[in-house]
Design a protein around this motif. Sequence first.
Motif, PDB file in Angstrom:
ATOM      1  N   ALA A 118       0.816  -1.222   0.000  1.00 55.03           N
ATOM      2  CA  ALA A 118       0.000   0.000   0.000  1.00 55.03           C
ATOM      3  C   ALA A 118       0.846   1.268   0.000  1.00 55.03           C
ATOM      4  O   ALA A 118       0.369   2.334  -0.372  1.00 55.03           O
ATOM      5  N   GLY A 119       2.113   1.190   0.391  1.00 56.21           N
ATOM      6  CA  GLY A 119       2.971   2.371   0.443  1.00 56.21           C
ATOM      7  C   GLY A 119       3.571   2.774  -0.887  1.00 56.21           C
ATOM      8  O   GLY A 119       4.215   3.820  -0.992  1.00 56.21           O
ATOM      9  N   LEU A 120       3.372   1.986  -1.933  1.00 55.36           N
ATOM     10  CA  LEU A 120       3.939   2.311  -3.241  1.00 55.36           C
ATOM     11  C   LEU A 120       3.165   3.438  -3.918  1.00 55.36           C
ATOM     12  O   LEU A 120       1.951   3.540  -3.779  1.00 55.36           O
ATOM     13  N   LYS A 121       3.890   4.253  -4.669  1.00 53.75           N
ATOM     14  CA  LYS A 121       3.240   5.251  -5.519  1.00 53.75           C
ATOM     15  C   LYS A 121       2.956   4.595  -6.860  1.00 53.75           C
ATOM     16  O   LYS A 121       3.673   3.690  -7.286  1.00 53.75           O
ATOM     17  N   VAL A 122       1.918   5.056  -7.526  1.00 56.47           N
ATOM     18  CA  VAL A 122       1.533   4.510  -8.829  1.00 56.47           C
ATOM     19  C   VAL A 122       1.417   5.667  -9.814  1.00 56.47           C
ATOM     20  O   VAL A 122       0.689   6.631  -9.558  1.00 56.47           O
ATOM     21  N   TYR A 123       2.149   5.577 -10.922  1.00 59.22           N
ATOM     22  CA  TYR A 123       2.124   6.609 -11.959  1.00 59.22           C
ATOM     23  C   TYR A 123       1.676   5.982 -13.275  1.00 59.22           C
ATOM     24  O   TYR A 123       2.182   4.940 -13.675  1.00 59.22           O
ATOM     25  N   LEU A 124       0.728   6.632 -13.962  1.00 57.30           N
ATOM     26  CA  LEU A 124       0.248   6.164 -15.257  1.00 57.30           C
ATOM     27  C   LEU A 124       0.846   7.010 -16.363  1.00 57.30           C
ATOM     28  O   LEU A 124       0.847   8.241 -16.281  1.00 57.30           O
ATOM     29  N   HIS A 125       1.353   6.347 -17.376  1.00 56.11           N
ATOM     30  CA  HIS A 125       1.786   7.034 -18.591  1.00 56.11           C
ATOM     31  C   HIS A 125       0.544   7.214 -19.447  1.00 56.11           C
ATOM     32  O   HIS A 125      -0.151   6.244 -19.757  1.00 56.11           O
ATOM     33  N   CYS A 142     -10.067   0.956 -18.769  1.00 50.46           N
ATOM     34  CA  CYS A 142     -10.577   2.326 -18.719  1.00 50.46           C
ATOM     35  C   CYS A 142      -9.447   3.213 -18.213  1.00 50.46           C
ATOM     36  O   CYS A 142      -9.034   3.087 -17.059  1.00 50.46           O
ATOM     37  N   TRP A 143      -8.952   4.083 -19.069  1.00 55.77           N
ATOM     38  CA  TRP A 143      -7.773   4.876 -18.754  1.00 55.77           C
ATOM     39  C   TRP A 143      -8.169   6.275 -18.323  1.00 55.77           C
ATOM     40  O   TRP A 143      -8.903   6.953 -19.032  1.00 55.77           O
ATOM     41  N   PRO A 144      -7.696   6.738 -17.185  1.00 57.12           N
ATOM     42  CA  PRO A 144      -8.002   8.112 -16.747  1.00 57.12           C
ATOM     43  C   PRO A 144      -7.470   9.140 -17.739  1.00 57.12           C
ATOM     44  O   PRO A 144      -6.434   8.939 -18.350  1.00 57.12           O
ATOM     45  N   LYS A 145      -8.178  10.268 -17.856  1.00 58.24           N
ATOM     46  CA  LYS A 145      -7.816  11.284 -18.845  1.00 58.24           C
ATOM     47  C   LYS A 145      -7.533  12.643 -18.212  1.00 58.24           C
ATOM     48  O   LYS A 145      -7.650  13.654 -18.867  1.00 58.24           O
ATOM     49  N   ASP A 146      -7.154  12.692 -16.947  1.00 61.98           N
ATOM     50  CA  ASP A 146      -7.054  13.967 -16.240  1.00 61.98           C
ATOM     51  C   ASP A 146      -5.814  14.775 -16.595  1.00 61.98           C
ATOM     52  O   ASP A 146      -5.862  15.689 -17.383  1.00 61.98           O
ATOM     53  N   ALA A 147      -4.700  14.472 -16.000  1.00 62.84           N
ATOM     54  CA  ALA A 147      -3.498  15.291 -16.108  1.00 62.84           C
ATOM     55  C   ALA A 147      -2.452  14.593 -16.967  1.00 62.84           C
ATOM     56  O   ALA A 147      -2.632  13.466 -17.402  1.00 62.84           O
ATOM     57  N   ALA A 148      -1.330  15.296 -17.193  1.00 61.10           N
ATOM     58  CA  ALA A 148      -0.245  14.721 -17.977  1.00 61.10           C
ATOM     59  C   ALA A 148       0.339  13.496 -17.284  1.00 61.10           C
ATOM     60  O   ALA A 148       0.607  12.482 -17.920  1.00 61.10           O
ATOM     61  N   VAL A 149       0.549  13.582 -15.980  1.00 59.55           N
ATOM     62  CA  VAL A 149       1.001  12.437 -15.187  1.00 59.55           C
ATOM     63  C   VAL A 149      -0.084  12.141 -14.172  1.00 59.55           C
ATOM     64  O   VAL A 149      -0.404  12.969 -13.337  1.00 59.55           O
ATOM     65  N   VAL A 150      -0.675  10.982 -14.283  1.00 57.23           N
ATOM     66  CA  VAL A 150      -1.753  10.594 -13.382  1.00 57.23           C
ATOM     67  C   VAL A 150      -1.171   9.730 -12.273  1.00 57.23           C
ATOM     68  O   VAL A 150      -0.428   8.790 -12.537  1.00 57.23           O
ATOM     69  N   THR A 151      -1.497  10.066 -11.033  1.00 58.05           N
ATOM     70  CA  THR A 151      -1.072   9.255  -9.903  1.00 58.05           C
ATOM     71  C   THR A 151      -2.293   8.555  -9.320  1.00 58.05           C
ATOM     72  O   THR A 151      -3.383   9.121  -9.278  1.00 58.05           O
ATOM     73  N   LEU A 152      -2.083   7.325  -8.904  1.00 56.61           N
ATOM     74  CA  LEU A 152      -3.142   6.526  -8.309  1.00 56.61           C
ATOM     75  C   LEU A 152      -2.667   5.965  -6.982  1.00 56.61           C
ATOM     76  O   LEU A 152      -1.474   5.912  -6.712  1.00 56.61           O
ATOM     77  N   THR A 153      -3.607   5.518  -6.192  1.00 56.53           N
ATOM     78  CA  THR A 153      -3.268   4.733  -5.012  1.00 56.53           C
ATOM     79  C   THR A 153      -3.135   3.280  -5.457  1.00 56.53           C
ATOM     80  O   THR A 153      -3.562   2.909  -6.558  1.00 56.53           O
ATOM     81  N   VAL A 154      -2.574   2.459  -4.611  1.00 52.54           N
ATOM     82  CA  VAL A 154      -2.442   1.042  -4.936  1.00 52.54           C
ATOM     83  C   VAL A 154      -3.825   0.399  -5.074  1.00 52.54           C
ATOM     84  O   VAL A 154      -4.044  -0.443  -5.955  1.00 52.54           O
ATOM     85  N   GLU A 155      -4.772   0.811  -4.237  1.00 50.10           N
ATOM     86  CA  GLU A 155      -6.137   0.255  -4.355  1.00 50.10           C
ATOM     87  C   GLU A 155      -6.771   0.634  -5.693  1.00 50.10           C
ATOM     88  O   GLU A 155      -7.467  -0.178  -6.303  1.00 50.10           O
TER      89      GLU A 155
END
Length: 116
Positions: A6-13, A77-90
């Motif tokens: 749960a402590g990991l950061k998640v970044y979407l390209h 389903c890919w998020p379309k918000d910002a240039a770099v999208v961050t998510l939680t592990v959940e």
Amino acid sequence: MFRFDAGLKVYLHREPVDGRKAINGLVVLVEQALCLNPFEPAIYVFRNRRRDRIKLLLWDRTGFWLMIKRLEADRFCWPKDAAVVTLTVEQLHGLLAGIDLAAMQPHPVRIYTKTS
């Protein structure tokens, strides 16, 4: 199924990635396109153009992990918000399960008062 810490950061390209890219090519994308450090404790998530394959890149202090998931009858389903999208592990686990994160709404905040 395995679970990420749960402590990991998640970044979407955000943009689609050529499915032939391996670890070295994805590390270059993390450094140049996302402007992030590929050696930090984080998961970097990439997708192909058709959104039926997803790749996860993760550094674990001894080497890189490259995980691939292919959906047989659906699309991610890919998020379309910002240039770099961050998510939680959940949220990442939800994305891997095929859940549309944009359609998720938080529960309303309820305040309970004690009545006498």
